[in-house]
Design a protein around this motif. Structure first.
Motif, PDB file in Angstrom:
ATOM      1  N   THR A  19       0.829  -1.199   0.000  1.00 15.34           N
ATOM      2  CA  THR A  19       0.000   0.000   0.000  1.00 15.34           C
ATOM      3  C   THR A  19       0.867   1.254   0.000  1.00 15.34           C
ATOM      4  OG1 THR A  19      -0.110   0.023   2.409  1.00 15.34           O
ATOM      5  CG2 THR A  19      -1.886  -1.128   1.256  1.00 15.34           C
TER       6      THR A  19
ATOM      7  N   THR B 164      -3.510   0.383  -3.386  1.00 16.09           N
ATOM      8  CA  THR B 164      -3.262  -0.984  -2.960  1.00 16.09           C
ATOM      9  C   THR B 164      -2.898  -1.831  -4.171  1.00 16.09           C
ATOM     10  OG1 THR B 164      -4.916  -0.706  -1.228  1.00 16.09           O
ATOM     11  CG2 THR B 164      -4.257  -2.951  -1.743  1.00 16.09           C
ATOM     12  N   VAL B 165      -1.824  -2.619  -4.044  1.00 14.23           N
ATOM     13  CA  VAL B 165      -1.367  -3.485  -5.139  1.00 14.23           C
ATOM     14  C   VAL B 165      -1.148  -4.890  -4.583  1.00 14.23           C
ATOM     15  CG1 VAL B 165       0.397  -3.858  -6.896  1.00 14.23           C
ATOM     16  CG2 VAL B 165      -0.231  -1.526  -6.263  1.00 14.23           C
TER      17      VAL B 165
ATOM     18  N   THR C  39       0.392  -8.563  -5.273  1.00 17.46           N
ATOM     19  CA  THR C  39       1.427  -9.140  -6.126  1.00 17.46           C
ATOM     20  C   THR C  39       1.672 -10.597  -5.765  1.00 17.46           C
ATOM     21  OG1 THR C  39       3.190  -8.459  -4.624  1.00 17.46           O
ATOM     22  CG2 THR C  39       2.634  -6.941  -6.397  1.00 17.46           C
TER      23      THR C  39
ATOM     24  N   TYR D 140       9.134  -3.503  -3.585  1.00 22.82           N
ATOM     25  CA  TYR D 140       7.805  -3.248  -4.126  1.00 22.82           C
ATOM     26  C   TYR D 140       7.176  -2.022  -3.461  1.00 22.82           C
ATOM     27  CZ  TYR D 140       7.949  -7.920  -6.254  1.00 22.82           C
ATOM     28  OH  TYR D 140       8.277  -9.027  -6.987  1.00 22.82           O
TER      29      TYR D 140
ATOM     30  N   VAL E 236       5.802   1.196  -5.509  1.00 24.73           N
ATOM     31  CA  VAL E 236       4.391   1.590  -5.419  1.00 24.73           C
ATOM     32  C   VAL E 236       4.274   3.001  -4.844  1.00 24.73           C
ATOM     33  CG1 VAL E 236       2.183   1.068  -4.309  1.00 24.73           C
ATOM     34  CG2 VAL E 236       3.520  -0.762  -5.337  1.00 24.73           C
ATOM     35  N   GLN E 237       5.087   3.335  -3.842  1.00 24.32           N
ATOM     36  CA  GLN E 237       5.034   4.691  -3.277  1.00 24.32           C
ATOM     37  C   GLN E 237       5.462   5.726  -4.310  1.00 24.32           C
ATOM     38  OE1 GLN E 237       3.816   5.629  -0.063  1.00 24.32           O
ATOM     39  NE2 GLN E 237       3.774   7.504  -1.266  1.00 24.32           N
TER      40      GLN E 237
ATOM     41  N   LEU F 240       3.576   0.392 -14.013  1.00 28.31           N
ATOM     42  CA  LEU F 240       3.774  -0.152 -12.674  1.00 28.31           C
ATOM     43  C   LEU F 240       4.280  -1.593 -12.730  1.00 28.31           C
ATOM     44  CD1 LEU F 240       3.458   0.298  -9.606  1.00 28.31           C
ATOM     45  CD2 LEU F 240       1.111  -0.533  -9.843  1.00 28.31           C
TER      46      LEU F 240
ATOM     47  N   LEU G  58       7.813  -2.939 -11.318  1.00 33.73           N
ATOM     48  CA  LEU G  58       7.849  -4.002 -10.303  1.00 33.73           C
ATOM     49  C   LEU G  58       8.654  -5.206 -10.794  1.00 33.73           C
ATOM     50  CD1 LEU G  58       4.189  -3.843  -8.974  1.00 33.73           C
ATOM     51  CD2 LEU G  58       6.258  -3.283  -7.700  1.00 33.73           C
TER      52      LEU G  58
ATOM     53  N   VAL H   2      -4.961  -3.699  -8.622  1.00 35.47           N
ATOM     54  CA  VAL H   2      -4.421  -2.374  -8.363  1.00 35.47           C
ATOM     55  C   VAL H   2      -5.642  -1.491  -8.105  1.00 35.47           C
ATOM     56  CG1 VAL H   2      -3.100  -0.427  -9.246  1.00 35.47           C
ATOM     57  CG2 VAL H   2      -2.433  -2.762  -9.842  1.00 35.47           C
TER      58      VAL H   2
END
Length: 124
Positions: free
Chosen positions: A34, A48-49, A51, A75, A79-80, A97, A101, A121
């Protein structure tokens, strides 16, 4: 975390016939990542991702298991960074993204071979 995989006990149990002899699955789900985002109204939201990694190579799968904390940290940074660049009210660029990643995965593991899989996502 599966501590037996860190010690190599799970792999040896399969080789010796113990543990049912079923092959170890190649997919490993990682915890949800997150990051904070700015919403269209000026408030704060969350990106929120979900994976996971598909790693058919058993030796690399062990490395993935052992590197799980480092992968989560890499990760979280990706994401941030994506969340910081996201304009308020705009959808995330999922293609970019995923590419970032996957690059973080290869960099953390030291080689290619583990395929990143994205579940969801979501920005709320």
């Amino acid at each position: 975390m599966d501590r037996r995989a860190l010690l190599g006990l799970k792999e040896s149990a399969v080789k010796t016939g113990g543990g049912g002899g079923a092959p170890e699955p190649s997919y490993m789900r990682l915890p949800t990542v997150t990051a904070n985002v700015r919403r269209a109204g000026g408030g704060r939201g969350v990106m929120t991702v979900e994976t996971g990694l598909d790693t058919p190579n058993p030796a690399l799968r062990t490395r993935v298991t052992q590197s799980a904390p480092r992968l989560r940290a890499a990760y979280a940074a990706v994401v941030q960074q994506a969340a910081n660049g996201l304009l308020p009210g705009a959808p995330p660029d999922v293609e970019r993204l995923v590419a970032q990643l996957q690059a973080a995965t290869d960099r953390t593991l030291g080689r290619a071979g583990a395929r990143l899989l994205i579940g969801t996502v979501m920005v709320v």
